[in-house]
Design a protein around this motif. Structure first.
Motif, PDB file in Angstrom:
ATOM      1  N   VAL B 259      48.974  17.440  19.038  1.00 40.98           N
ATOM      2  CA  VAL B 259      48.846  18.372  18.056  1.00 40.98           C
ATOM      3  C   VAL B 259      47.843  18.674  17.805  1.00 40.98           C
ATOM      4  N   HIS B 260      47.157  18.503  17.680  1.00 39.45           N
ATOM      5  CA  HIS B 260      45.530  18.461  17.354  1.00 39.45           C
ATOM      6  C   HIS B 260      45.328  19.807  18.419  1.00 39.45           C
ATOM      7  N   ALA B 261      44.940  19.114  19.666  1.00 45.35           N
ATOM      8  CA  ALA B 261      44.757  20.295  20.767  1.00 45.35           C
ATOM      9  C   ALA B 261      45.448  21.709  20.544  1.00 45.35           C
ATOM     10  N   LEU B 262      47.214  21.268  20.268  1.00 43.83           N
ATOM     11  CA  LEU B 262      47.595  22.550  19.839  1.00 43.83           C
ATOM     12  C   LEU B 262      47.285  23.757  18.887  1.00 43.83           C
ATOM     13  N   GLY B 263      46.445  22.925  17.735  1.00 42.86           N
ATOM     14  CA  GLY B 263      46.559  23.542  16.503  1.00 42.86           C
ATOM     15  C   GLY B 263      48.037  23.565  16.017  1.00 42.86           C
ATOM     16  N   VAL B 264      47.902  23.846  14.284  1.00 42.95           N
ATOM     17  CA  VAL B 264      48.796  24.230  13.850  1.00 42.95           C
ATOM     18  C   VAL B 264      49.397  25.101  13.266  1.00 42.95           C
ATOM     19  N   GLN B 265      48.773  26.106  14.300  1.00 45.19           N
ATOM     20  CA  GLN B 265      49.459  27.782  14.576  1.00 45.19           C
ATOM     21  C   GLN B 265      50.545  27.602  15.186  1.00 45.19           C
ATOM     22  N   LEU B 360      59.763  10.247  11.094  1.00 40.34           N
ATOM     23  CA  LEU B 360      59.294  11.286  11.323  1.00 40.34           C
ATOM     24  C   LEU B 360      58.372  12.649  10.901  1.00 40.34           C
ATOM     25  N   PHE B 361      57.754  12.593  11.114  1.00 38.94           N
ATOM     26  CA  PHE B 361      56.487  14.263  10.652  1.00 38.94           C
ATOM     27  C   PHE B 361      56.712  15.315  11.131  1.00 38.94           C
ATOM     28  N   GLU B 362      56.583  16.500  10.855  1.00 34.26           N
ATOM     29  CA  GLU B 362      56.880  17.135  10.733  1.00 34.26           C
ATOM     30  C   GLU B 362      55.589  17.968  10.354  1.00 34.26           C
ATOM     31  N   VAL B 363      55.104  19.127  11.755  1.00 34.46           N
ATOM     32  CA  VAL B 363      53.793  19.754  12.081  1.00 34.46           C
ATOM     33  C   VAL B 363      53.012  21.164  10.652  1.00 34.46           C
ATOM     34  N   LYS B 364      52.250  20.584   9.868  1.00 36.45           N
ATOM     35  CA  LYS B 364      52.070  21.265   8.881  1.00 36.45           C
ATOM     36  C   LYS B 364      52.206  22.988   9.234  1.00 36.45           C
ATOM     37  N   THR B 365      52.352  24.136   9.186  1.00 40.06           N
ATOM     38  CA  THR B 365      52.338  25.309   8.587  1.00 40.06           C
ATOM     39  C   THR B 365      50.852  26.134   8.212  1.00 40.06           C
ATOM     40  N   PRO B 366      49.813  26.655   9.077  1.00 43.79           N
ATOM     41  CA  PRO B 366      48.690  27.147   8.450  1.00 43.79           C
ATOM     42  C   PRO B 366      48.427  27.702   7.316  1.00 43.79           C
ATOM     43  N   ASP B 367      49.325  27.640   6.837  1.00 45.98           N
ATOM     44  CA  ASP B 367      49.031  27.204   5.135  1.00 45.98           C
ATOM     45  C   ASP B 367      49.483  26.626   4.571  1.00 45.98           C
ATOM     46  N   SER B 369      48.031  23.325   6.141  1.00 52.49           N
ATOM     47  CA  SER B 369      47.009  22.869   6.922  1.00 52.49           C
ATOM     48  C   SER B 369      45.908  23.112   5.659  1.00 52.49           C
ATOM     49  N   THR B 370      44.860  21.791   5.290  1.00 56.44           N
ATOM     50  CA  THR B 370      43.659  22.741   4.734  1.00 56.44           C
ATOM     51  C   THR B 370      42.352  22.467   5.267  1.00 56.44           C
ATOM     52  N   GLY B 371      42.731  21.402   7.319  1.00 55.47           N
ATOM     53  CA  GLY B 371      41.797  21.204   7.945  1.00 55.47           C
ATOM     54  C   GLY B 371      42.340  21.066   9.094  1.00 55.47           C
ATOM     55  N   GLU B 372      40.456  20.746  10.086  1.00 53.04           N
ATOM     56  CA  GLU B 372      41.322  20.600  11.694  1.00 53.04           C
ATOM     57  C   GLU B 372      42.077  20.071  11.709  1.00 53.04           C
ATOM     58  N   TRP B 373      42.180  18.576  10.937  1.00 53.57           N
ATOM     59  CA  TRP B 373      43.241  17.682  11.217  1.00 53.57           C
ATOM     60  C   TRP B 373      43.949  16.764  10.388  1.00 53.57           C
ATOM     61  N   ASP B 374      44.438  18.257   9.486  1.00 51.64           N
ATOM     62  CA  ASP B 374      45.525  17.922   8.981  1.00 51.64           C
ATOM     63  C   ASP B 374      46.650  18.606   9.479  1.00 51.64           C
ATOM     64  N   LEU B 375      47.709  18.093   9.591  1.00 53.16           N
ATOM     65  CA  LEU B 375      48.544  17.906  11.315  1.00 53.16           C
ATOM     66  C   LEU B 375      49.349  18.079  10.336  1.00 53.16           C
TER      67      LEU B 375
ATOM     68  N   SER C 125      43.496  16.463  26.951  1.00 54.12           N
ATOM     69  CA  SER C 125      44.276  17.171  25.985  1.00 54.12           C
ATOM     70  C   SER C 125      44.736  18.546  26.050  1.00 54.12           C
ATOM     71  N   GLY C 126      43.041  18.964  25.993  1.00 58.80           N
ATOM     72  CA  GLY C 126      42.921  21.312  25.973  1.00 58.80           C
ATOM     73  C   GLY C 126      43.182  20.681  24.552  1.00 58.80           C
ATOM     74  N   LEU C 127      42.555  22.182  25.193  1.00 52.86           N
ATOM     75  CA  LEU C 127      42.026  22.874  23.593  1.00 52.86           C
ATOM     76  C   LEU C 127      42.737  24.958  23.018  1.00 52.86           C
ATOM     77  N   PRO C 128      42.620  24.774  21.727  1.00 57.00           N
ATOM     78  CA  PRO C 128      43.935  25.800  21.264  1.00 57.00           C
ATOM     79  C   PRO C 128      42.851  26.973  21.737  1.00 57.00           C
ATOM     80  N   TYR C 129      43.258  27.716  22.179  1.00 59.62           N
ATOM     81  CA  TYR C 129      43.096  29.161  22.917  1.00 59.62           C
ATOM     82  C   TYR C 129      44.195  30.599  21.822  1.00 59.62           C
ATOM     83  N   GLN C 130      43.757  30.872  20.756  1.00 62.36           N
ATOM     84  CA  GLN C 130      45.251  31.600  20.362  1.00 62.36           C
ATOM     85  C   GLN C 130      45.301  33.256  20.594  1.00 62.36           C
ATOM     86  N   ILE C 131      45.963  34.000  21.339  1.00 62.46           N
ATOM     87  CA  ILE C 131      46.558  34.948  21.482  1.00 62.46           C
ATOM     88  C   ILE C 131      45.938  36.522  20.410  1.00 62.46           C
TER      89      ILE C 131
END
Lengths: 239, 400, 295
Positions: B259-265, B360-367, B369-375, C125-131
């Motif tokens: 999830v961290h690799a994907l980013g919350v966005q 059961l977790f849900e990934v936060k929205t960017p709004d 999430s307050t930090g890189e690891w706040d997922l 794991s890979g790194l994020p890169y945004q559109i």
């Protein structure tokens, strides 16, 4: 026969050359003067083509001395040799199949001023003008390919030409045309070394003939003394 | 004379050393996992760090224990894993093997451990076979298994209204079993499976399959895949506006590091089940901060599981006073009440399955999430008894 | 409204479009391979790793230097290209007189090393890169939702492929390149610096891979294995198109993307192998490839 030559442009001394381990040139000596047409005559496998390739630097494993216009070229790369004003028309003609006729003609880069203009080239070779848009250089007839191979090195400004058997396998009428061309080039101030099997043709265009046998130059016969040396030549060439 | 002197010196040395020896229980732990391949971030060096933290926190030295940790890379290959395991038991005197992601390797290690009466503390591997078809008296399956993930995600989402499911299944044994487990849970909770597609494994581009999933009219798209495949499917689902259009994505095997690799966005709104998340309470946060300092990233549940299972193991060894008899240690662990700082109350069932809550977790929205690891935000929790499969009769080692 | 084998036409259209997008990557990558093979006679196994490197460089530019997607689209291929030039000068140039196999082995080894290095430093794991913001969102085409970024991928790849084709087939520099492919010795004897050309060609070929990597960064996971998976398919594309054929590489790239896309609808399990099946058939019927010239 041994009178000192004046105005020497190319001087080859004790040129030896190898293809991998096979030793093909065993000490070639000859000279070419400014504005001359000189032939290298000899049997098949005598080392005529190898001599041209060694001069051009393509036969990379070579020793001895080749000076051109005072510059020692024995350790130069082909592209550096070309830049000194020397150009090769190879035996197999080397027309590129993936290039159109016009691209083939325009391919060799200009290395000096004073090359023939494209108009003048088309003047010399009217067939090429007609076929210039042809998509593949190798779709031309053998004679046209030969003309193209000569024509493209005239543009570059190189004034010293190495022509390797330009008449090989061509119809008599085309051989005649190439003969005219060579004479015209001589008049334009080109210096030419010609490798030939066709002795008659050589006699019609050259000033002097060097005889090559087993990787060595064994004799030199000026064109005007051909008559008296006819028997000797027969023996050399085995014709 | 000389001979006597030698003997007396030896006796003297033995006498002075003796008090220390009597107390010193020497323990050797081997962390066996993927250190360079697809699961290197999931387990790897992070698991070694976690094991080391456990030894520190247990204050092994003060408790008269001399604990050594070694590690190796099994490259996700069962033959390599087996060779290392044998060498560890036969030559290096290892007492317990930790972690071991990749089920095929873990199954091989479980057998060799049982033969050698060692202990196998499983954290990285997810196959339910480890406490079922191939249950062993010397295995403890600590962190999670595929059934608990299916139960967590499948049941919760179905009950929350996600009745129609579409599966994107990695076309190999693991993917199919994950799909099968989850389908059963979905149907048991009144949902239905409206379609599925077998995706070649591994795969880069999931857009075709996502479009098929979108066209199916399902409420939930279940991702029965793992690792890079999961990451790519989620990334592309976001790109094609799948989640924005109202369909939910459920990752059936996914970890914090993914999830961290994907980013919350990209991952926002994704549902997933885990046994541990660093930001659950003060204790998990405190421990995770230390882990972060030592390793440079936040821990996931596999690494946390290595820590907790090692703590429990060391406690059992301490009580027994020896690390030699693997089955006895595991029996001891099964008898203990474990109150773990990271997993809460844990009991090790007779078949070796550790029972603890799953979340059961849900990934936060960017709004949010307050930090890189706040997922994550926690949606619900499931008790261990509900989350894991019931024990099989033949795996009840308390009766053997 | 007709259906083809139970698949509605709008689904089919969508899948065709998606196939074209994948084909864009195949085309750019196989084009680079074809250019390199043509002049260097090297089967560049490092191509996938350099594609991956392109994506990573884009990520690094953003995260270490704050350089965004658009400049990265030029800078990252440039960096990868320079790296390629170094490889060519220090290693490949020693192998030209040897069999193909040596170049293949060397570049394969390089691929493993490059991949291993990235894996070591950046994990798996890979790194994020945004559109990029301008291209986020998408268009509803009626039959499918087309993300703007994917549309851009197709446009960018068509532009790059066309520019490369034009440069090789229609310019003087391209004529040198084609001539040197046929007979480097003679071209050298005309005074052209062939080794320099070879070096720049390799640099350009791998820069194309780097470019594809940057294009891929926002949609595929930026991770060390991203090239490894793709490159085998791309090799198949090159073989089908004909080794060294520029037009062949481009057309086959797009074509096979579409074929693969259709397979995903009718028989998804087969989509990973369909290209290899086609390769086998082509090799049996026309071993020189669909666009290859007979030697």
């Amino acid at each position: 026969m041994t009178e000192p030559l004046s105005n020497v442009l190319l001087k080859v001394q004790d040129l030896r050359g190898w293809y991998d381990e096979s030793h093909v040139l065993h000490g070639i000596d000859f000279e070419v003067r400014q504005g001359e047409v000189v032939t290298l005559l000899g049997r098949n496998g005598a080392g005529k083509t190898s001599t041209l390739l060694a001069i051009m630097g393509i036969l990379a494993k070579r020793a001895g001395s080749i000076t051109f216009n005072g510059t020692e070229m024995i350790s130069l790369q082909p592209r550096q040799i070309a830049r000194l004003g020397m150009a090769l028309c190879p035996e197999e003609r080397g027309i590129f199949s993936s290039l159109s006729v016009e691209e083939n003609l325009m391919l060799p880069p200009r290395i000096a001023d004073g090359g023939l203009s494209v108009e003048r080239i088309y003047d010399l070779f009217p067939n090429l003008y007609e076929r210039r848009k042809s998509s593949q250089g190798t779709k031309l007839s053998g004679g046209e390919q030969q003309m193209l191979a000569i024509a493209r090195i005239l543009r570059t400004g190189a004034k010293f030409l190495l022509l390797d058997e330009p008449t090989e396998g061509l119809a008599p009428v085309i051989v005649q045309q190439i003969g005219h061309t060579i004479k015209a080039l001589k008049d334009e101030g080109f210096t030419i070394v010609l490798v030939e099997q066709n002795f008659r043709f050589a006699a019609s265009v050259a000033d002097r003939h060097y005889v090559v046998d087993q990787g060595k130059v064994v004799d030199m016969i000026p064109n005007d003394q051909l008559e008296e040396n006819a028997q000797k030549l027969h023996d050399y060439l085995g014709v | 004379m000389t001979k006597n002197l030698v003997i007396s010196t030896a006796v003297f040395a033995a006498m002075t050393a003796a008090p220390a020896l009597a107390q010193d229980i020497s323990v050797k732990l081997g962390v066996l996992n993927d250190r360079s391949g697809v699961y290197a971030d999931l387990s790897g060096e992070g698991s070694v760090v976690a094991a080391r933290m456990a030894v520190e926190d247990f204050k092994a030295a003060e408790n008269g224990m001399n604990v050594e940790i070694i590690s190796a890379d099994h490259q996700n290959k069962p033959d390599i894993g087996s060779n290392i395991t044998r060498q560890w038991y036969d030559v290096d005197g290892v007492n317990a093997i930790l972690d071991v992601p990749t089920s095929s390797v873990a199954l091989a290690v479980a057998d060799i451990t049982a033969e050698n009466n060692g202990v196998f503390l499983i954290s990285g591997a997810g196959s339910t076979a480890l406490t079922r078809e191939q249950c062993r008296p010397t295995s403890v399956h600590w962190t999670y298994d595929t059934a608990s993930l299916a139960n967590g995600t499948g049941a919760a989402l179905t009950n929350a209204g996600g009745k129609k499911w579409f599966f994107m299944t990695a076309d190999y044994a693991f993917g199919h079993s994950l799909e099968e487990n989850t389908s059963a849970v979905v149907e048991a909770n009144g949902g239905e499976v409206v379609g599925q597609v077998n995706v070649p494994f591994p795969n880069q581009d999931f857009s075709s399959f996502l479009l098929q999933a979108q066209g199916s009219g399902a409420d939930v798209i279940g991702l029965a895949n793992a690792g890079g495949d999961t990451v790519n499917s989620i990334k592309q689902a976001s790109e094609f506006g799948i989640t924005q259009a109202g369909q939910k994505l459920a990752a059936l095997l996914m970890f914090t590091n993914d999830v961290h690799a994907l980013g919350v966005q990209t991952a926002q709104g994704l549902s997933l089940t885990e046994a541990f998340y660093w930001d659950q309470n003060d204790e998990t946060r405190a421990w995770s901060d230390r882990f972060m300092e030592a390793h440079g990233s936040m821990p996931n549940m596999v690494q946390a599981g290595v820590y907790s299972s090692t703590m429990a193991y060391l406690a059992a060894v301490k009580e027994l006073g020896s690390a030699e008899d693997g089955k006895a240690i595991v029996d001891k662990m099964k008898a203990m009440d474990i109150e773990d700082p990271l997993f809460g109350k844990v009991t090790v069932r007779a078949d070796g399955r550790a029972l603890h809550d799953m979340y059961l977790f849900e990934v936060k929205t960017p709004d949010e999430s307050t930090g890189e690891w706040d997922l994550y935000k926690e949606i619900s929790s499931i008790s261990g008894e509900e989350a894991f499969l019931p024990m099989l009769e033949e795996c009840d080692f308390s009766k053997k | 409204m007709f259906e083809l084998l139970g698949v509605p036409p709008q689904v089919l259209l969508g899948q065709l479009l998606l196939g074209l997008i994948n084909g864009s990557f195949y085309a750019v990558l196989s084009l680079g391979l074809a250019v390199i093979f043509g002049l260097l006679n090297i089967i560049n196994f490092a191509h996938g790793a350099l594609y991956m490197a392109g994506a990573f460089v884009a990520w690094m530019l953003l995260n270490y230097l704050g350089i965004g997607y658009w400049p990265a689209l030029f800078v990252a291929p440039l960096i990868v290209g320079v790296f390629g030039v170094v490889i060519e000068r220090t290693m490949l140039s020693r192998l030209y007189h040897l069999d193909h196999l040596y170049g293949l082995l060397l570049t394969f080894g390089l691929a493993l090393i490059i991949q291993g290095l990235f894996r070591n430093y950046y994990g798996i794991s890979g790194l994020p890169y945004q559109i990029p913001a301008v291209l986020s969102g998408g268009q509803n085409l009626g039959f499918m939702f087309l993300p703007n970024y994917r549309a851009w991928v197709v446009v960018a790849s068509v532009l790059v492929c066309f520019a490369t084709w034009f440069a090789i087939e229609k310019t003087r520099l391209g004529a040198y390149l084609r001539a040197a492919t046929e007979n480097p010795t003679l071209v050298g004897a005309f005074g052209v610096n062939v080794p320099l050309m070879v070096m720049l060609t390799y640099g350009f070929g791998v820069a194309l891979a780097g470019f594809a990597g940057v294009l891929a960064a926002p949609i595929y996971s930026v991770n060390p294995t991203m090239g490894e998976q793709l490159i085998i398919v791309v090799f198949a594309v090159v073989v089908i198109g004909g080794m060294g054929s520029i037009m062949g590489a481009i057309v086959t790239g797009y074509m096979l993307g579409i074929v693969e896309g259709l397979t995903r609808v009718f028989y998804p399990e087969g989509s990973a192998v369909v290209i290899f099946v086609i390769m086998a058939i082509v090799l049996m019927i026309k071993p020189e490839g669909l666009f290859g010239r007979t030697a």
